[in-house]
Design an enzyme around this catalytic site. Structure first.
Site, PDB file in Angstrom:
ATOM      1  N   SER A  81     -49.814   1.169 -10.141  1.00 13.16           N
ATOM      2  CA  SER A  81     -48.981   0.065  -9.676  1.00 13.16           C
ATOM      3  C   SER A  81     -49.845  -1.134  -9.338  1.00 13.16           C
ATOM      4  CB  SER A  81     -48.254   0.535  -8.415  1.00 13.16           C
ATOM      5  OG  SER A  81     -47.701  -0.553  -7.713  1.00 13.16           O
ATOM      6  N   TYR A 109     -48.155   4.490   0.627  1.00 13.82           N
ATOM      7  CA  TYR A 109     -47.756   4.606  -0.782  1.00 13.82           C
ATOM      8  C   TYR A 109     -48.856   4.040  -1.686  1.00 13.82           C
ATOM      9  CZ  TYR A 109     -45.859   3.253  -5.278  1.00 13.82           C
ATOM     10  OH  TYR A 109     -45.704   3.051  -6.634  1.00 13.82           O
ATOM     11  N   LYS A 148     -51.590   5.731  -4.742  1.00 16.30           N
ATOM     12  CA  LYS A 148     -51.905   5.240  -6.097  1.00 16.30           C
ATOM     13  C   LYS A 148     -53.406   4.989  -6.227  1.00 16.30           C
ATOM     14  CE  LYS A 148     -47.763   5.358  -7.771  1.00 16.30           C
ATOM     15  NZ  LYS A 148     -47.415   6.476  -8.665  1.00 16.30           N
TER      16      LYS A 148
HETATM   17  P1  NAD Z   1     -37.994   7.000  -9.658  1.00 13.06           P
HETATM   18  O1  NAD Z   1     -37.938   7.447  -8.245  1.00 13.06           O
HETATM   19  O2  NAD Z   1     -36.758   6.465 -10.281  1.00 13.06           O
HETATM   20  O3  NAD Z   1     -38.572   8.154 -10.583  1.00 13.06           O
HETATM   21  C1  NAD Z   1     -39.493   9.101 -10.131  1.00 13.06           C
HETATM   22  C2  NAD Z   1     -38.934  10.477 -10.455  1.00 13.06           C
HETATM   23  O4  NAD Z   1     -39.868  11.466 -10.030  1.00 13.06           O
HETATM   24  C3  NAD Z   1     -37.612  10.775  -9.761  1.00 13.06           C
HETATM   25  O5  NAD Z   1     -36.662  11.185 -10.729  1.00 13.06           O
HETATM   26  C4  NAD Z   1     -37.950  11.901  -8.780  1.00 13.06           C
HETATM   27  O6  NAD Z   1     -36.867  12.786  -8.601  1.00 13.06           O
HETATM   28  C5  NAD Z   1     -39.147  12.546  -9.448  1.00 13.06           C
HETATM   29  N1  NAD Z   1     -40.063  13.240  -8.542  1.00 13.06           N
HETATM   30  C6  NAD Z   1     -40.621  12.774  -7.404  1.00 13.06           C
HETATM   31  N2  NAD Z   1     -41.422  13.693  -6.850  1.00 13.06           N
HETATM   32  C7  NAD Z   1     -41.389  14.786  -7.660  1.00 13.06           C
HETATM   33  C8  NAD Z   1     -42.006  16.078  -7.631  1.00 13.06           C
HETATM   34  N3  NAD Z   1     -42.805  16.423  -6.633  1.00 13.06           N
HETATM   35  N4  NAD Z   1     -41.740  16.930  -8.634  1.00 13.06           N
HETATM   36  C9  NAD Z   1     -40.908  16.595  -9.653  1.00 13.06           C
HETATM   37  N5  NAD Z   1     -40.299  15.394  -9.729  1.00 13.06           N
HETATM   38  C10 NAD Z   1     -40.532  14.499  -8.747  1.00 13.06           C
HETATM   39  O7  NAD Z   1     -39.167   5.892  -9.748  1.00 13.06           O
HETATM   40  P2  NAD Z   1     -39.590   4.948 -10.948  1.00 13.06           P
HETATM   41  O8  NAD Z   1     -39.286   3.557 -10.544  1.00 13.06           O
HETATM   42  O9  NAD Z   1     -39.079   5.457 -12.220  1.00 13.06           O
HETATM   43  O10 NAD Z   1     -41.165   5.111 -10.854  1.00 13.06           O
HETATM   44  C11 NAD Z   1     -41.883   6.017 -11.669  1.00 13.06           C
HETATM   45  C12 NAD Z   1     -43.349   5.953 -11.296  1.00 13.06           C
HETATM   46  O11 NAD Z   1     -43.820   4.611 -11.433  1.00 13.06           O
HETATM   47  C13 NAD Z   1     -43.648   6.362  -9.845  1.00 13.06           C
HETATM   48  O12 NAD Z   1     -44.854   7.082  -9.842  1.00 13.06           O
HETATM   49  C14 NAD Z   1     -43.824   5.032  -9.146  1.00 13.06           C
HETATM   50  O13 NAD Z   1     -44.660   5.134  -8.030  1.00 13.06           O
HETATM   51  C15 NAD Z   1     -44.449   4.185 -10.241  1.00 13.06           C
HETATM   52  N6  NAD Z   1     -44.216   2.744 -10.068  1.00 13.06           N
HETATM   53  C16 NAD Z   1     -42.941   2.285  -9.917  1.00 13.06           C
HETATM   54  C17 NAD Z   1     -42.715   0.924  -9.726  1.00 13.06           C
HETATM   55  C18 NAD Z   1     -41.335   0.399  -9.495  1.00 13.06           C
HETATM   56  O14 NAD Z   1     -41.201  -0.664  -8.887  1.00 13.06           O
HETATM   57  N7  NAD Z   1     -40.285   1.041  -9.948  1.00 13.06           N
HETATM   58  C19 NAD Z   1     -43.802   0.039  -9.724  1.00 13.06           C
HETATM   59  C20 NAD Z   1     -45.082   0.542  -9.912  1.00 13.06           C
HETATM   60  C21 NAD Z   1     -45.277   1.910 -10.074  1.00 13.06           C
HETATM   61  C1  WQD Z   2     -40.190  -8.757  -4.490  1.00 10.01           C
HETATM   62  C2  WQD Z   2     -40.031 -10.044  -3.680  1.00 10.01           C
HETATM   63  C3  WQD Z   2     -39.831  -9.687  -1.319  1.00 10.01           C
HETATM   64  C4  WQD Z   2     -36.021  -7.664  -1.266  1.00 10.01           C
HETATM   65  C5  WQD Z   2     -42.785  -3.362  -4.569  1.00 10.01           C
HETATM   66  C6  WQD Z   2     -43.873  -2.424  -4.147  1.00 10.01           C
HETATM   67  C7  WQD Z   2     -44.875  -2.289  -5.252  1.00 10.01           C
HETATM   68  C8  WQD Z   2     -44.192  -1.903  -6.567  1.00 10.01           C
HETATM   69  C9  WQD Z   2     -43.059  -2.804  -6.894  1.00 10.01           C
HETATM   70  C10 WQD Z   2     -44.225   0.477  -6.757  1.00 10.01           C
HETATM   71  C11 WQD Z   2     -40.861 -10.039  -2.377  1.00 10.01           C
HETATM   72  C12 WQD Z   2     -38.574 -10.309  -1.886  1.00 10.01           C
HETATM   73  C13 WQD Z   2     -37.166  -8.307  -1.675  1.00 10.01           C
HETATM   74  C14 WQD Z   2     -35.032  -8.407  -0.566  1.00 10.01           C
HETATM   75  C15 WQD Z   2     -36.398 -10.376  -0.784  1.00 10.01           C
HETATM   76  N1  WQD Z   2     -43.612  -0.591  -6.490  1.00 10.01           N
HETATM   77  N2  WQD Z   2     -37.355  -9.633  -1.427  1.00 10.01           N
HETATM   78  N3  WQD Z   2     -35.255  -9.738  -0.355  1.00 10.01           N
HETATM   79  O1  WQD Z   2     -42.760  -5.999  -2.818  1.00 10.01           O
HETATM   80  O2  WQD Z   2     -43.404  -7.093  -5.007  1.00 10.01           O
HETATM   81  O3  WQD Z   2     -43.364  -4.638  -4.842  1.00 10.01           O
HETATM   82  O4  WQD Z   2     -42.167  -2.873  -5.766  1.00 10.01           O
HETATM   83  O5  WQD Z   2     -45.366   0.623  -7.030  1.00 10.01           O
HETATM   84  O6  WQD Z   2     -45.782  -1.346  -4.846  1.00 10.01           O
HETATM   85  O7  WQD Z   2     -44.497  -2.924  -2.987  1.00 10.01           O
HETATM   86  O8  WQD Z   2     -41.233  -5.864  -4.848  1.00 10.01           O
HETATM   87  O9  WQD Z   2     -38.813  -6.075  -5.223  1.00 10.01           O
HETATM   88  O10 WQD Z   2     -39.643  -5.262  -2.973  1.00 10.01           O
HETATM   89  O11 WQD Z   2     -39.991  -7.645  -3.624  1.00 10.01           O
HETATM   90  O12 WQD Z   2     -36.565 -11.591  -0.549  1.00 10.01           O
HETATM   91  O13 WQD Z   2     -34.014  -7.882  -0.155  1.00 10.01           O
HETATM   92  O14 WQD Z   2     -38.669 -10.138  -3.267  1.00 10.01           O
HETATM   93  O15 WQD Z   2     -40.116 -10.217  -0.045  1.00 10.01           O
HETATM   94  O16 WQD Z   2     -41.336 -11.335  -2.185  1.00 10.01           O
HETATM   95  P1  WQD Z   2     -42.743  -5.981  -4.270  1.00 10.01           P
HETATM   96  P2  WQD Z   2     -39.843  -6.142  -4.151  1.00 10.01           P
END
Ligand code: NAD
Ligand code: WQD
Length: 353
Positions: free
Chosen positions: A136, A160, A164
């Site tokens: 991430s 969190y 990562k």
């Molecule tokens: P999500 O929660 O929709 O998907 C993750 C899935 O993993 C879920 O279906 C959950 O049930 C499953 N899971 C969690 N722990 C588990 C375990 N111990 N065993 C089996 N299954 C398990 O999230 P997403 O948005 O699809 O994210 C996928 C990956 O990408 C995550 O690792 C997340 O940290 C990373 N990521 C997401 C974002 C984002 O903003 N969505 C940004 C950067 C990184």
């Molecule tokens: C985006 C912008 C908020 C909600 C997060 C995780 C990051 C990654 C992606 C997993 C910010 C603003 C948000 C609201 C708002 N996830 N905001 N009102 O914080 O960039 O990243 O998700 O890895 O690790 O930290 O994403 O969508 O939460 O926020 O004004 O109700 O929107 O303050 O500026 P962020 P976000």
């Protein structure tokens, strides 16, 4: 991890029932891969997998299997590997709510770290040593410079983010010790949007933490207004700037990463940003969503959210050059597809309560 050029390549997708997982599985099946999902459905529902089957059709659906299992139980992973050979693993499974990780760090370390270590152990045992890992942009913390480059110093801002960061380090150590491992670390920026069909999309439980799911729920009338966190940032309009990326572009980025793993024996353990390279402010995103949906999004201007960075966006050069991948979609398409999903599924995968 046999290359198996004549045999169909088989991919294990952990967390494949989730937001990014479902979209990636659709693309994998369309590209001719065989896919096994393991997911404990902690943050997803089986209906999402059924919709994936419906989207790819009955023939490709035969190449998809789903196992309800938890990576924290090594036995659950072992069962899969003992039954069949996998060429590579795409590892999405993890918990991702920043706020929850601050309140309950043990849950995050247990799930994200223990789960991943169990996965590596089992992969090693069965000699499957290729992985695409979901990292991430959070590993850049509050970047001192933008765009974020892959070789920037990394820091975590919360538990969190620490999972990562640790998991990136663990991957590097494993690959350093056993050079046959090939690991791609994908640093996603802000994934949004949905499949163009409107059949799959993001469906967070409870009140959304992230911007786009929140806007979406305001648009369908589930929430009254959007809190805009921070109006005094030194940016174009005072609100914070992020690099939003369409989830289908992200899905294609995983295919590009897999091909790199299969084709490049020298890949080692390498990190790539998956972003668009463009920054969009919170207020610009609201305007774009209003345009795409024709709905007014009432906003309330609020104080900054603690821990938030001012402006984050990716340098996309490395992924373009080495993976041959570049995001195709802009903010208008992200909002169009997110709205299409929302409008067709105002309660996500659930029925209206
Ligand atoms: P999500 O929660 O929709 O998907 C993750 C899935 O993993 C879920 O279906 C959950 O049930 C499953 N899971 C969690 N722990 C588990 C375990 N111990 N065993 C089996 N299954 C398990 O999230 P997403 O948005 O699809 O994210 C996928 C990956 O990408 C995550 O690792 C997340 O940290 C990373 N990521 C997401 C974002 C984002 O903003 N969505 C940004 C950067 C990184
Ligand atoms: C985006 C912008 C908020 C909600 C997060 C995780 C990051 C990654 C992606 C997993 C910010 C603003 C948000 C609201 C708002 N996830 N905001 N009102 O914080 O960039 O990243 O998700 O890895 O690790 O930290 O994403 O969508 O939460 O926020 O004004 O109700 O929107 O303050 O500026 P962020 P976000």
């Amino acid at each position: 991890c046999e290359m198996g050029s004549s045999v169909e390549q088989s991919i294990l997708v952990t967390g494949g029932a989730g937001f990014i997982g479902t979209h990636t599985v659709v693309q994998l099946l369309k590209e001719g891969f065989k896919v096994s999902i393991i997911d404990n459905l902690d943050n997803s529902v089986i209906e999402a997998v059924e919709r994936v089957r419906e989207l790819v059709g009955p023939d490709l659906s035969k190449k998809l299997d789903f196992t309800e299992g938890d990576l924290r139980n090594k036995g659950d992973i072992e069962k899969l590997f003992s039954k069949q050979r996998f060429d590579a693993v795409i590892h999405f499974a993890g918990l991702k709510a920043v706020g929850e990780s601050v309140v309950n760090p043990r849950r995050y370390f247990d799930n994200n770290l223990v789960g991943t270590i169990n996965l590596y152990e089992t992969m090693a045992k069965y000699n499957c040593k290729m992985m695409v890992f979901s990292s991430s942009a959070t590993v850049y913390g509050q970047p001192e410079k933008i765009p974020c480059m892959e070789d920037f110093e990394l820091k975590a801002m919360n538990p969190y983010g620490r999972t990562k960061l640790f998991l990136e380090e663990i991957a590097k150590d494993i690959q350093r010790a056993e050079s046959e491992w090939r690991i791609v670390l994908l640093r996603y920026f802000n994934p949004v949007g949905a499949h163009e069909s409107g059949r799959i999309g993001e469906d967070p439980k409870g009140i959304p933490n992230n911007l786009m799911p929140y806007i979406q729920q305001v648009a369908v009338g589930r929430l009254p207004e959007l809190n805009v966190y921070g109006t005094d940032y030194p940016t174009k309009d005072g609100s914070a700037v992020r690099d939003y990326i369409h989830v289908m572009d992200l899905a294609d980025g995983h295919i590009a990463a897999l091909r790199k793993l299969f084709d490049d024996p020298k890949i080692g353990c390498t990190a790539y940003n998956l972003g668009t390279g463009r920054g969009t402010s919170v207020l610009e995103m609201v305007t774009a969503f209003e345009k795409a949906s024709g709905k007014k999004i009432p906003i309330k201007l609020c104080a900054r959210r603690p821990g938030d960075a001012t402006e984050v966006y990716a340098s996309t050069e490395k992924a373009e050059k080495e993976l041959g991948w570049k995001a195709k979609y802009g903010v208008d398409e992200m909002c169009r597809d997110q709205w299409n999903w929302a409008n067709n599924n105002p309660w996500g995968y659930q029925k209206k309560p």
